[in-house]
Design an enzyme around this catalytic site. Sequence first.
Site, PDB file in Angstrom:
ATOM      1  N   SER A  26       0.842  -1.200   0.000  1.00  0.00           N
ATOM      2  CA  SER A  26       0.000   0.000   0.000  1.00  0.00           C
ATOM      3  C   SER A  26       0.876   1.249   0.000  1.00  0.00           C
ATOM      4  CB  SER A  26      -0.903   0.009   1.233  1.00  0.00           C
ATOM      5  OG  SER A  26      -1.469   1.305   1.368  1.00  0.00           O
ATOM      6  N   HIS A  51      -1.327  -1.283  -4.292  1.00  0.00           N
ATOM      7  CA  HIS A  51      -2.577  -0.928  -3.609  1.00  0.00           C
ATOM      8  C   HIS A  51      -2.621   0.581  -3.356  1.00  0.00           C
ATOM      9  CE1 HIS A  51      -6.052  -1.898  -1.009  1.00  0.00           C
ATOM     10  NE2 HIS A  51      -5.602  -0.945  -0.201  1.00  0.00           N
ATOM     11  N   ASP A  53      -4.873   3.730  -1.795  1.00  0.00           N
ATOM     12  CA  ASP A  53      -5.957   4.072  -0.869  1.00  0.00           C
ATOM     13  C   ASP A  53      -6.459   5.485  -1.120  1.00  0.00           C
ATOM     14  OD1 ASP A  53      -6.120   1.712   0.954  1.00  0.00           O
ATOM     15  OD2 ASP A  53      -4.001   2.200   1.244  1.00  0.00           O
ATOM     16  N   MET A  55      -9.064   8.335  -0.072  1.00  0.00           N
ATOM     17  CA  MET A  55      -9.925   8.706   1.066  1.00  0.00           C
ATOM     18  C   MET A  55     -10.474  10.112   0.866  1.00  0.00           C
ATOM     19  SD  MET A  55      -7.417   7.473   4.108  1.00  0.00           S
ATOM     20  CE  MET A  55      -6.522   5.923   4.026  1.00  0.00           C
ATOM     21  N   HIS A  84      -8.505   1.142  -3.809  1.00  0.00           N
ATOM     22  CA  HIS A  84      -9.423   0.962  -2.682  1.00  0.00           C
ATOM     23  C   HIS A  84     -10.080   2.313  -2.391  1.00  0.00           C
ATOM     24  CE1 HIS A  84      -9.594   0.053   1.975  1.00  0.00           C
ATOM     25  NE2 HIS A  84     -10.790   0.249   1.456  1.00  0.00           N
ATOM     26  N   MET A  86     -12.207   4.678  -0.367  1.00  0.00           N
ATOM     27  CA  MET A  86     -12.842   4.937   0.934  1.00  0.00           C
ATOM     28  C   MET A  86     -13.546   6.282   0.806  1.00  0.00           C
ATOM     29  SD  MET A  86      -9.748   3.527   3.274  1.00  0.00           S
ATOM     30  CE  MET A  86      -8.671   3.457   1.854  1.00  0.00           C
ATOM     31  N   MET A 155     -11.457  -5.617   5.677  1.00  0.00           N
ATOM     32  CA  MET A 155     -10.651  -4.678   6.458  1.00  0.00           C
ATOM     33  C   MET A 155     -10.327  -5.309   7.806  1.00  0.00           C
ATOM     34  SD  MET A 155     -10.022  -2.105   4.581  1.00  0.00           S
ATOM     35  CE  MET A 155      -9.016  -1.343   5.856  1.00  0.00           C
ATOM     36  N   GLY A 160      -8.761   4.173   7.167  1.00  0.00           N
ATOM     37  CA  GLY A 160      -8.418   5.585   7.298  1.00  0.00           C
ATOM     38  C   GLY A 160      -6.939   5.851   7.521  1.00  0.00           C
ATOM     39  N   PHE A 161      -6.261   4.894   8.145  1.00  0.00           N
ATOM     40  CA  PHE A 161      -4.861   5.132   8.490  1.00  0.00           C
ATOM     41  C   PHE A 161      -4.021   3.869   8.342  1.00  0.00           C
ATOM     42  CE2 PHE A 161      -7.643   7.887  10.900  1.00  0.00           C
ATOM     43  CZ  PHE A 161      -7.115   9.143  10.639  1.00  0.00           C
ATOM     44  N   GLY A 162      -2.770   4.081   7.979  1.00  0.00           N
ATOM     45  CA  GLY A 162      -1.828   2.965   7.956  1.00  0.00           C
ATOM     46  C   GLY A 162      -1.267   2.763   9.361  1.00  0.00           C
ATOM     47  N   GLY A 163      -0.568   1.670   9.556  1.00  0.00           N
ATOM     48  CA  GLY A 163       0.161   1.449  10.806  1.00  0.00           C
ATOM     49  C   GLY A 163      -0.688   1.074  12.010  1.00  0.00           C
ATOM     50  N   ASP A 193      -6.688  -6.328   4.415  1.00  0.00           N
ATOM     51  CA  ASP A 193      -6.035  -5.015   4.440  1.00  0.00           C
ATOM     52  C   ASP A 193      -6.022  -4.429   5.848  1.00  0.00           C
ATOM     53  OD1 ASP A 193      -5.109  -2.482   3.850  1.00  0.00           O
ATOM     54  OD2 ASP A 193      -6.827  -1.888   2.630  1.00  0.00           O
ATOM     55  N   GLY A 195      -2.791  -3.864   9.114  1.00  0.00           N
ATOM     56  CA  GLY A 195      -2.020  -4.548  10.162  1.00  0.00           C
ATOM     57  C   GLY A 195      -1.392  -5.857   9.727  1.00  0.00           C
ATOM     58  N   GLY A 215       1.180  -2.062   4.168  1.00  0.00           N
ATOM     59  CA  GLY A 215       1.695  -0.697   4.068  1.00  0.00           C
ATOM     60  C   GLY A 215       2.950  -0.532   4.899  1.00  0.00           C
TER      61      GLY A 215
END
Length: 233
Positions: A26, A51, A53, A55, A84, A86, A155, A160-163, A193, A195, A215
Amino acid sequence: MLFLFLHFYLSGKQTLHFMKKMIAPSLLSANFLDLGKEIEMINKSEADWMHLDVMDGVFVPNISFGLPVVHAISKQSEKPLDVHLMIVNPDRYILPFRDAGAHILSVHYEACTHLHRCLQQIREAGMKAGVVLNPHTNVSLLEDVLPYADMVLIMSVNPGFGGQEFIPQTMRKIEKLRLMIDKIAPEVLIEVDGGVNTDNAGTLFSAGADVLVAGNAVFKSANPTATIQALKK
Ligand code: DX5
Ligand code: ZN
């Protein structure tokens, strides 16, 4: 090989499912100041898809990037673009994302009132159609729409957020969806997608995932190319 086929056939299994074991890094976690270099790294790696994202700050509490950036990436990427969305009302943007270079376009179940029509329109536009489920959405809701999808994206974090940390309940969802897909529409891929890392990738593939998005695990690692390779194994 013939023996294996007969074994599955005779044991009553309707279809043979071969795990694809694909990795889609990602770009949300990439260094945006050096995006060209990051894309080159993915091009040269064993990654299968790129990938992306998108948003809108409405469906999710974050804004990432949109059409012009996807279009620019498509010029340099040698991997299929797995987009993807969102965003709310994703049906308004099917053709613009096709024209920007998307190969797989995924829309959220929760953001799409007319999901059946939306998936059909994505296919008619010449792309693969994906449907995405938030962590709270039950996989059984997809029963009637599965034949119209090419992929289900589960999901494993709130989008909304990576990490973020992987939500363990996702494993059960993947197993349940794998059974449903094998029964109703065996060609549909399962993507996961959020973690994903080298510690849980093997378990996710064993649970029935075909494609893993990663990601932070890729872009924040010391050796992203080696991490992509490790995720596949
Ligand atoms: C989150 C995005 C993910 C994100 C994954 O809303 O959909 O694709 O980039 O990032 P990691 O792998 O770091 O959880
Ligand atoms: Zn994503």
